[in-house]
Write a protein that holds these residues in place. Sequence first.
Motif, short mmCIF file in Angstrom:
data_model
loop_
_atom_site.label_atom_id
_atom_site.label_comp_id
_atom_site.label_asym_id
_atom_site.label_seq_id
_atom_site.Cartn_x
_atom_site.Cartn_y
_atom_site.Cartn_z
N SER A 288 42.46 35.21 33.72
CA SER A 288 43.22 33.98 33.48
C SER A 288 44.34 33.84 34.50
O SER A 288 44.97 34.84 34.88
CB SER A 288 43.80 34.02 32.06
OG SER A 288 44.83 33.06 31.92
N PRO A 289 44.65 32.60 34.92
CA PRO A 289 45.77 32.40 35.84
C PRO A 289 47.12 32.51 35.17
O PRO A 289 48.15 32.39 35.86
CB PRO A 289 45.52 30.98 36.37
CG PRO A 289 44.75 30.30 35.30
CD PRO A 289 43.89 31.36 34.68
N ALA A 290 47.18 32.74 33.86
CA ALA A 290 48.47 32.93 33.19
C ALA A 290 49.19 34.11 33.83
O ALA A 290 48.67 35.21 33.89
CB ALA A 290 48.24 33.18 31.70
N GLY A 291 50.38 33.86 34.32
CA GLY A 291 51.14 34.91 35.00
C GLY A 291 50.98 34.90 36.50
O GLY A 291 51.75 35.54 37.21
N GLY A 292 49.96 34.22 37.02
CA GLY A 292 49.79 34.07 38.46
C GLY A 292 49.62 35.38 39.20
O GLY A 292 50.17 35.57 40.28
N GLN A 293 48.80 36.31 38.67
CA GLN A 293 48.71 37.65 39.25
C GLN A 293 47.44 37.92 40.05
O GLN A 293 47.34 38.97 40.69
CB GLN A 293 48.84 38.69 38.14
CG GLN A 293 50.23 38.71 37.51
CD GLN A 293 50.34 39.68 36.37
OE1 GLN A 293 49.80 39.45 35.31
NE2 GLN A 293 51.03 40.78 36.60
N GLY A 294 46.49 36.99 40.06
CA GLY A 294 45.20 37.27 40.70
C GLY A 294 45.30 37.58 42.18
O GLY A 294 44.88 38.64 42.65
N MET A 295 45.85 36.65 42.96
CA MET A 295 45.97 36.85 44.40
C MET A 295 46.87 38.04 44.71
O MET A 295 46.62 38.80 45.66
CB MET A 295 46.51 35.60 45.08
CG MET A 295 46.63 35.72 46.59
SD MET A 295 47.40 34.26 47.36
CE MET A 295 49.11 34.45 46.81
N ASN A 296 47.91 38.22 43.90
CA ASN A 296 48.82 39.32 44.11
C ASN A 296 48.11 40.66 44.00
O ASN A 296 48.26 41.55 44.84
CB ASN A 296 49.96 39.25 43.09
CG ASN A 296 50.91 38.10 43.34
OD1 ASN A 296 51.89 38.25 44.06
ND2 ASN A 296 50.62 36.95 42.78
N THR A 297 47.31 40.80 42.95
CA THR A 297 46.57 42.05 42.75
C THR A 297 45.59 42.26 43.89
O THR A 297 45.40 43.39 44.36
CB THR A 297 45.85 42.02 41.39
OG1 THR A 297 46.78 41.67 40.37
CG2 THR A 297 45.25 43.38 41.07
N GLY A 298 44.99 41.18 44.39
CA GLY A 298 44.05 41.29 45.50
C GLY A 298 44.71 41.73 46.79
O GLY A 298 44.18 42.59 47.52
N ILE A 299 45.86 41.15 47.12
CA ILE A 299 46.58 41.56 48.33
C ILE A 299 46.96 43.04 48.24
O ILE A 299 46.83 43.80 49.22
CB ILE A 299 47.82 40.68 48.53
CG1 ILE A 299 47.40 39.26 48.96
CG2 ILE A 299 48.76 41.28 49.58
CD1 ILE A 299 48.53 38.26 49.04
N GLN A 300 47.40 43.46 47.06
CA GLN A 300 47.75 44.86 46.89
C GLN A 300 46.52 45.77 46.98
O GLN A 300 46.60 46.89 47.49
CB GLN A 300 48.48 45.05 45.56
CG GLN A 300 49.85 44.38 45.53
CD GLN A 300 50.44 44.33 44.15
OE1 GLN A 300 50.45 45.31 43.42
NE2 GLN A 300 50.95 43.16 43.76
N ASP A 301 45.36 45.29 46.50
CA ASP A 301 44.10 46.03 46.71
C ASP A 301 43.85 46.24 48.19
O ASP A 301 43.50 47.34 48.63
CB ASP A 301 42.91 45.23 46.14
CG ASP A 301 42.79 45.24 44.64
OD1 ASP A 301 43.46 46.06 43.98
OD2 ASP A 301 42.02 44.41 44.13
N GLY A 302 43.95 45.14 48.96
CA GLY A 302 43.66 45.22 50.39
C GLY A 302 44.55 46.22 51.10
O GLY A 302 44.09 47.01 51.93
N TYR A 303 45.82 46.21 50.77
CA TYR A 303 46.79 47.14 51.36
C TYR A 303 46.45 48.58 50.97
O TYR A 303 46.42 49.49 51.82
CB TYR A 303 48.18 46.76 50.90
CG TYR A 303 49.28 47.68 51.37
CD1 TYR A 303 49.57 47.83 52.72
CD2 TYR A 303 50.08 48.37 50.45
CE1 TYR A 303 50.60 48.66 53.15
CE2 TYR A 303 51.11 49.19 50.86
CZ TYR A 303 51.36 49.34 52.22
OH TYR A 303 52.39 50.16 52.63
N ALA A 304 46.17 48.80 49.68
CA ALA A 304 45.85 50.15 49.20
C ALA A 304 44.57 50.68 49.82
O ALA A 304 44.47 51.86 50.19
CB ALA A 304 45.74 50.15 47.67
N LEU A 305 43.57 49.80 49.97
CA LEU A 305 42.31 50.24 50.57
C LEU A 305 42.50 50.54 52.05
O LEU A 305 41.94 51.53 52.56
CB LEU A 305 41.24 49.16 50.36
CG LEU A 305 39.84 49.49 50.89
CD1 LEU A 305 39.34 50.84 50.39
CD2 LEU A 305 38.86 48.37 50.51
#
Length: 376
Positions: A288-305
């Motif tokens: 769900s877009p509630a909280g607006g966390q989707g893209m944020n979690t993805g960018i952090q995935d990319g950095y961690a990977l």
Amino acid sequence: MNTTALPARTEVAIVGGGPTGLALAVTLASAGIDFVVLDRLAQGANTSRAAVVHARTLEVLDELGASEDLIRRGVQVTRFAVRDGARRLLTVPFDQLPTAHPYTLMVPQHETESVLLERLRAIGGDVHRPYEVASVVQDADGVTLTMTTGETLRAAYAVGADGMHSTVREAAGIGFSGNAYAESFVLADVMMDWAPGPEEVSLTFGTAGLTVVAPLPGGRYRVVATVDDAPATPDLAFVQRLLDERAPGQAKVTGLAWSSRFRVHHRVADHYRAGRLLLAGDAAHVHSPAGGQGMNTGIQDGYALGQAFASGELDGYEARRRPVAQRVVAFADRMTRVATTHNAVARGARNIALPLLGHTAMPRKLATELAELNYR
């Protein structure tokens, strides 16, 4: 369009040139690891979609050298207001968070992509467009990616940053456990007179559905709302009716810049790696877009990977990032269900409890959770 010819080989093939793929590419470029980013679109997205960049993501963008330009393009918001109609139930403050970025940055996704792409080009990388991947086949020595044009790319590893319908995830045979929400979501960028003003993000509960109103640069507002049966392209009159119903007397919509309807799932990939194939972003988790966390979690995935490739510790990537996705998906799901409950007793209890909880440590904890500072 980038007309650079596709190379024959690379170390890491990144399928998807959105924020997740770009964050991974910048991290790899900074570490001196060879990569190729493939994207099926002839040019980057120019619609708004995700519009929230949280504090932890800004910390990551600090590391990537991409935060300053993005901050200049956005609007800094220091609080979320939780409402039932026009009644404020709870204020979630961001201005006391233990970070160099004690706020939420409101900025359209295409600006985030633009800043990351400019940073990637500044350090010698780019996105190859338009290249749509038709098949991904791994063997003991590497991965062969075949384009719809028949061209091939050989890589040591392939990363699926290619969204919910990921070609890489399907090729890896990784399950995507979860379900879809019954409601559709309406998204619209509008010009309007909004009584709460541009200093906060408003999350409004109601029996008709969840509604989020957030300021954007240029005096616009982003409206996101759950709707049982929305038109494919909501018009100005539809958005006005929606706000009249859910926030009476609060909004007068004067212009519509862009709108869309979409379905939302809450799913997490069963694994983030299968041999030489790895997943990040919406290919690994959607919610769900509630909280607006989707893209944020993805960018952090990319950095961690990218860090995992640089350190040679790929086996730790799933253990580090999949629990984060599970937590974000569960949190967004709880927010959505609490906001949209049709149970009168539950609504009444919620509306009594939240103002009382405002005098406890809960608002600060919610701010920390939304800002994703717990996932450092």
